[in-house]
Design a protein around this motif. Structure first.
Motif, PDB file in Angstrom:
ATOM      1  N   TRP B  92      -7.555   6.317  -7.263  1.00  0.00           N
ATOM      2  CA  TRP B  92      -7.453   5.009  -7.927  1.00  0.00           C
ATOM      3  C   TRP B  92      -7.197   5.178  -9.421  1.00  0.00           C
ATOM      4  N   LYS B 442       3.629   4.508   3.225  1.00  0.00           N
ATOM      5  CA  LYS B 442       2.717   4.824   4.312  1.00  0.00           C
ATOM      6  C   LYS B 442       1.793   5.960   3.878  1.00  0.00           C
ATOM      7  N   VAL B 445      -0.685   4.850   1.450  1.00  0.00           N
ATOM      8  CA  VAL B 445      -1.730   4.082   2.116  1.00  0.00           C
ATOM      9  C   VAL B 445      -2.626   5.010   2.934  1.00  0.00           C
ATOM     10  N   CYS B 446      -1.966   5.891   3.684  1.00  0.00           N
ATOM     11  CA  CYS B 446      -2.752   6.787   4.538  1.00  0.00           C
ATOM     12  C   CYS B 446      -3.598   7.722   3.674  1.00  0.00           C
ATOM     13  N   GLY B 448      -4.522   7.171   0.667  1.00  0.00           N
ATOM     14  CA  GLY B 448      -5.556   6.347   0.053  1.00  0.00           C
ATOM     15  C   GLY B 448      -6.712   6.153   1.000  1.00  0.00           C
ATOM     16  N   ARG B 449      -6.388   5.950   2.246  1.00  0.00           N
ATOM     17  CA  ARG B 449      -7.439   5.688   3.228  1.00  0.00           C
ATOM     18  C   ARG B 449      -8.389   6.877   3.311  1.00  0.00           C
ATOM     19  N   MET B 452     -10.120   7.497  -0.218  1.00  0.00           N
ATOM     20  CA  MET B 452     -11.053   6.454  -0.614  1.00  0.00           C
ATOM     21  C   MET B 452     -12.004   6.117   0.508  1.00  0.00           C
TER      22      MET B 452
END
Lengths: 459, 459
Positions: B92, B442, B445-446, B448-449, B452
């Motif tokens: 982040w 993607k 996002v992936c 990040g998932r 995080m």
């Protein structure tokens, strides 16, 4: 040896000037700048109408797309194993569109400040021209008054003192005649006196309009930035009511963008026509507004070897008269002072006045020369035809990008909110913005994870 | 009634000018612009050194932070239930830093173009001044040649024709003397002839340097943009080697940013000192370079009521001599032409020459007046002290933002790549960039998932 090379139309002016123009009956219209002619006005209005057509088309396309999506593929819960075709990229395309919109906003800010720079250059050139014109009037007035005062007092005293020698009185009368001739010639040089057009007023009007134009654009840009940011926030928090509100706001901004696009395009087209050959139009307009002779206006607006100085003869005559006064005063000093010592004081005072008048005369010659005013004219044209036009083209690019981005967002947003998991509708609606930014990104990521199931599926 | 209000120091100039300056022994240095003095040079170098200190400090802080993180909390596999403290916000903070860096890049582009605008205004003012100065020389040369030609041919012919009447020959000789006097006075007006300083050369030098400065900044900005984008891509694709490479590049760009920050700060400080009272410095420098009298330079650089025109007397004498020639020629025409018809042709030709000379004289008066050259001086100062300084401040802001963003990124990136799941190291390294942009997001996002996890954990 006239003015240095001034304004030259840029490539953009040529390009825009060569675009075909048509009136409402689609008959071709010549692209010379003629804002008072009905056909030319129609051609510009047609450009605005094209933007309206673009708005209508994009609204129809968005509506058609959304109806097709709603009726043909009713959105099921995304947990179904077979992903809705294209559904995985809804949020993706929406985010990409909003980012493009944000880049467009940056371009818009740049274009707005560029346009503002150009207008301020235009108005500062007008203020400078106003200063020159009023300096001419003021200088003429001052010199004429000073000469008149000298004629009334010193020359009269001198005549009274020298009254015994008629040839000296005749020389004094000669000096008086010459001084009166200079006064008359100088009065003819204050060419802007009584002219109803004030560059100061024009500059103030231009600045006034520009202030509001600038503010309107800043507000539009900020509105669009807010819509972009809140839409991203809504997507991240999966807040249905925020996304719906932002969809409506996007629609409003889409209409505003197309509207500004139309205005910018029409202004840019009109400006390019004006800028491709501004001299004739400005000359005619100034002649109408001021009633000045075309020789004076040609001299200042063209300022080249071919146009002679319309004040040349007056200047030469004044110069000769001043030289004559000087030689007459010198003669008087030689002849009269030894015999009439009381003549010395008015003679010295007259010579002082003559020196000041000659200094003023040289200043007047400098002010009247076309160089200064023509440079202001060139600066005004460069401000209008380079900076303002460039700024308008950047604003046009902003409007185009923003219209495209908003149309894409409008296509995706309803689909995105339809794909939000049902539970998030009521539960999260009230809570957005209450926790920090970290959770915004979390929401974006979490939302993305759900909306982009097909992306994650292969894992 | 001199020149209109010209350059005035802006608030930024006052602000920067009031900052305290010190030399290497930290003794205060007066903030007057004196680039040739050792202490002043040291004060500017100290500003650059401060930026070096900033770079050193930020490198030490980054190293200390990373060592603390490495040694105290050895990164375990993120699948452990207890998340590493703060680890969830690594990506982040990295993304936020890179986005701030991107905003800084936008500001940098704006500042670079503003600086470039200012420099081009400066060099166009110099070119304009050069045009005026060479026009004066050219006009004087042309007029002197034309008068000399008339004296050699027409006046000699006239003397030969009128040789029988001595009083007419005397009048002709009087006209010859006056013409020679005008020639002599005019030659004294070409004050820039033989002066070793050429504004054209200065303008070319300035443009040359500016071209490379502009290019260097554009390259720096593009480099930083590429680093930002590829870092984001690396984070999205979880490509370890790309992130490592970008960490090294970030370090390089961090050093460049601090370097440019030091140069910009020193230039801005020096420029503010120059701009707070430029007249004295420019006057002294021009006097040294050109060897011109201080009366001439004061007249052009100050151009107000208090400074009298140094050419006033020459102009007045020339004007009187021209008027005398005119009256002598008129007398000759009245007296000689009825008796010697062959005198008419040279007399008409002489009057024509006199008219042209009077026109040239008026043009010369206009060119010599301080108004035009002082306006160029004002435009050059405005370009340098308003646009260039404003651009430098924007570039300073860019460098600051970029240094801050890169330092944050350098703190987060090694932690981020340490948190990449081990399997992604070898597997994905070779495949980035081979699939479309959709998979980038993607990956983001992936990735990040995974990175995080603490964010997702409460779900």
């Amino acid at each position: 040896m006239g003015a240095p090379p001034g304004y030259r139309p840029s490539a953009w002016v040529h390009l825009l000037h060569q675009l075909p123009r048509a009136d409402f009956q689609l008959r071709p219209v010549p692209s010379g700048f003629a804002p008072q002619e009905r056909e030319y006005q129609q051609a510009l209005l047609l450009v605005v109408a094209l933007a309206g057509l673009g708005l209508g088309l994009s609204l129809i396309l968005i509506a058609a797309y959304l109806i097709r999506v709603c009726c043909c593929q009713p959105p099921g819960p995304p947990s179904a194993k077979s992903p809705p075709p294209g559904g995985g990229c809804v949020t993706w395309s929406c985010i990409a569109a909003l980012l493009i919109g944000c880049a467009g906003i940056g371009i818009g800010f740049y274009g707005n400040s560029e346009t503002s720079d150009g207008v301020s250059q235009l108005s500062s050139a007008l203020l400078h021209a106003n200063h020159t014109l009023s300096a001419i009037d003021h200088l003429v007035l001052e010199t004429v008054e000073r000469l008149g005062e000298a004629v009334r007092t010193e020359l009269t005293t001198l005549e009274e003192v020298l009254t015994q020698r008629t040839e000296l009185v005749a020389a004094t009368r000669g000096a008086r005649r010459q001084a009166e001739a200079v006064t008359q010639q100088l009065q003819g040089l204050a060419f802007w006196q009584g002219v109803p057009l004030s560059p100061l007023q024009v500059a103030e009007d231009v600045s006034f309009v520009e202030e509001y134009r600038w503010l309107a654009y800043v507000l539009l840009l900020l509105l669009q930035l807010l819509v972009c940011l809140f839409t991203l926030l809504g997507l991240a928090k999966q807040s249905k009511w925020l996304v719906i509100m932002m969809t409506v706001m996007s629609l409003v901004v889409l209409v505003l963008s197309w509207g500004s696009l139309g205005l910018e395009a029409a202004t840019a087209v009109g400006l390019s026509d004006f800028c491709s050959s501004p001299d004739t139009y400005v000359l005619n307009l100034t002649q109408e507004e001021t009633g000045l002779g075309s020789d004076i206006l040609n001299y200042y607006f063209l300022c080249n070897q071919a146009v002679s100085n319309p004040f040349q003869q007056r200047l030469t005559l004044s110069q000769r008269a001043l030289a004559n006064i000087h030689s007459q005063l010198q003669g008087l000093e030689r002849e009269a002072v030894p015999q009439f010592p009381s003549a010395q004081k008015p003679l010295l005072s007259l010579e002082e006045t003559l020196n000041v008048t000659e200094g003023n005369f040289h200043q007047l010659v400098a002010l009247l020369h076309c160089r200064g005013l023509h440079k202001d004219y060139g600066a005004a044209l460069r401000g209008l035809c380079e900076d303002v036009l460039e700024g308008l083209l950047f604003l046009l690019l902003f409007s185009l990008l923003s219209a495209g981005a908003l149309a894409t967002a409008l296509c995706s947003l309803p689909r995105a909110w339809a794909l939000f998991p049902p539970r998030s509708g009521g539960e999260r609606a009230g809570s957005w913005g209450e926790d920090g930014g970290g959770s915004t990104l979390k929401g974006l990521v979490c939302g993305g994870r759900i909306l982009m199931d097909p992306c994650i599926a292969p894992q």
